[in-house]
Design an enzyme around this catalytic site. Structure first.
Site, PDB file in Angstrom:
ATOM      1  N   SER A 310      10.327   0.569  -1.782  1.00 15.39           N
ATOM      2  CA  SER A 310      11.080   1.736  -1.383  1.00 15.39           C
ATOM      3  C   SER A 310      10.982   2.871  -2.398  1.00 15.39           C
ATOM      4  O   SER A 310       9.912   3.395  -2.658  1.00 15.39           O
ATOM      5  CB  SER A 310      12.534   1.309  -1.143  1.00 15.39           C
ATOM      6  N   LYS A 335       7.643  -0.765   1.784  1.00 18.61           N
ATOM      7  CA  LYS A 335       8.842  -0.316   2.487  1.00 18.61           C
ATOM      8  C   LYS A 335       8.917   1.200   2.359  1.00 18.61           C
ATOM      9  O   LYS A 335       9.459   1.727   1.407  1.00 18.61           O
ATOM     10  CB  LYS A 335      10.080  -0.996   1.892  1.00 18.61           C
TER      11      LYS A 335
END
Length: 395
Positions: A310, A335
């Site tokens: 992320s 992600k």
């Protein structure tokens, strides 16, 4: 409140561990601060992709309202809609979970100051004991074996579940939310054949998201566990204060993400303005830019692995694509989707995927991850130090 930049996802596969990339207040505050480009500014010329398998916000809210009108749980109804939508990163949080979520992004949590890991023989051991915390005051040490939590054997459980038990996640009033500071937990422990139990009282603790270390070669090692509030400033200050010519080893292994504003500020420590990432919100393309004045001279190596997710991938991609760092390790998690929150009628919060982000060179991160410049599985940190030394960043 909804609108913090990124949110901790405390349930499912990464319960209590993963941080998602979420742009709600980035967009809200950027309009006032001009920290994002205006509509007439030119963004990077790359294509965006439509968002597949995501729940409709109105449908989720409608399901929650109808369930409440029938005397049922609005949260459960919303969860059912999100689950059926196929939105991999969509989630619904009850009020208690969301409060814990916000605390975590502030760098705070309720617990006993004990981290856990699984040993090669399958047992769970204390991997780190936070100084001054309840576990440390009780004399628990790193390496002690954790046998039980509140009488329940922990050996077969995933480590993330063990950590959730230590923190009392899901043990709040009525079975929802998390245990508050002041509640107790009983640990069964062993050390060198001696077994005993300790009753600890949970307290509010602060996490150490950034750890600094100067190696024997003079290089600065910056270990970033998560991009919680204040992390970006800590990294930038550490780089500015490092001795002239000292290289930086930026260790992002196991970093599950965090606040996107902090990630951008962290990237800014090594950049003098320019693009950090582009992203799309329901098809509309936006961009994130680094602050000017970062250190663009000292050698940098970024260390990553499959637990780099992320917001940590956002930093990795920016430094790699812009030639500012050599990346070493194993491919990152992948992600790169964008979630935005909305408050439901019962006070719970739904996070739904609305877009995806790309690196400055236009590489898609979601489901693909980032492949390091030097892929190594073993002795990654040793190899990273060798690379840094070769760049002139260590003796």
């Amino acid at each position: 409140m909804p609108g913090q930049d990124n949110r901790l996802k405390p349930h499912g596969f990464y319960r209590g561990a993963a941080l998602t990339l979420l742009f709600a207040s980035v967009l809200a505050t950027a309009a006032a601060t001009d920290s994002l480009p205006r509509a007439d500014e030119e963004a990077a010329r790359i294509s965006t992709r439509s968002v597949a398998s995501t729940a409709d916000r109105d449908e989720v809210a409608r399901a929650a309202a109808e369930a409440m009108a029938d005397g049922k749980s609005g949260t459960e109804a919303a969860e059912d809609v999100v689950s059926r939508s196929g939105d991999r990163w969509g989630a619904v949080y009850d009020k208690g979970e969301y409060e814990e979520f916000e605390q975590a992004l502030d760098g705070k949590y309720t617990g006993v100051g004990l981290s856990a890991k699984r040993l090669a023989d399958g047992r769970i051991a204390a991997s780190k004991v936070q100084p001054g915390g309840p576990a440390a005051r009780a004399g628990i040490k790193a390496g002690d074996i954790l046998r039980t939590v509140d009488g329940e054997p922990v050996g077969p459980r995933p480590v993330t579940e063990v950590v959730a038990l230590l923190r009392g996640e899901g043990q709040g009033a009525g079975g929802s939310g998390d245990a508050s500071a002041g509640t107790t937990v009983v640990l069964g422990l062993s050390r060198g054949g001696h077994e005993w139990t300790e009753t600890l009282r949970r307290v509010s603790l602060s996490t150490d998201a950034v750890t600094l270390e100067t190696g024997a070669d003079g290089a600065l090692v910056i270990k970033v566990a998560a991009f919680t509030k204040g992390t970006g400033k800590q990294i930038r200050n550490a780089v500015l204060e490092a001795p002239r010519g000292a290289g930086v080893l930026l260790d992002l292994r196991g970093n599950a993400g965090g606040l996107v504003t902090e990630a951008v500020q962290a990237a800014s420590a090594f950049l003098d303005g320019g693009l950090v990432a582009t992203y799309d919100i329901r098809g509309e393309q936006r961009a994130l830019y680094a602050d000017p004045g970062g250190d663009t001279e000292r050698p940098v190596v970024a260390l990553v692995d499959g637990g780099t997710m992320s917001a940590a991938e956002l930093v990795t991609g920016a430094l790699q694509d812009r030639g500012r760092a050599i990346t070493v390790g194993s491919p990152t998690f992948g992600k790169g989707s964008v979630q935005m929150p909305s408050r439901l009628p019962d006070g719970s919060v739904a996070e739904l995927t609305v877009g995806h982000y790309r690196t400055p060179a236009g590489h898609q991160v979601d489901d693909k991850g980032i492949t390091p410049d030097l892929v190594v599985d073993e002795r990654a940190q040793e190899r990273a130090r060798t690379v840094l030394s070769g760049l002139g960043g260590g003796s």
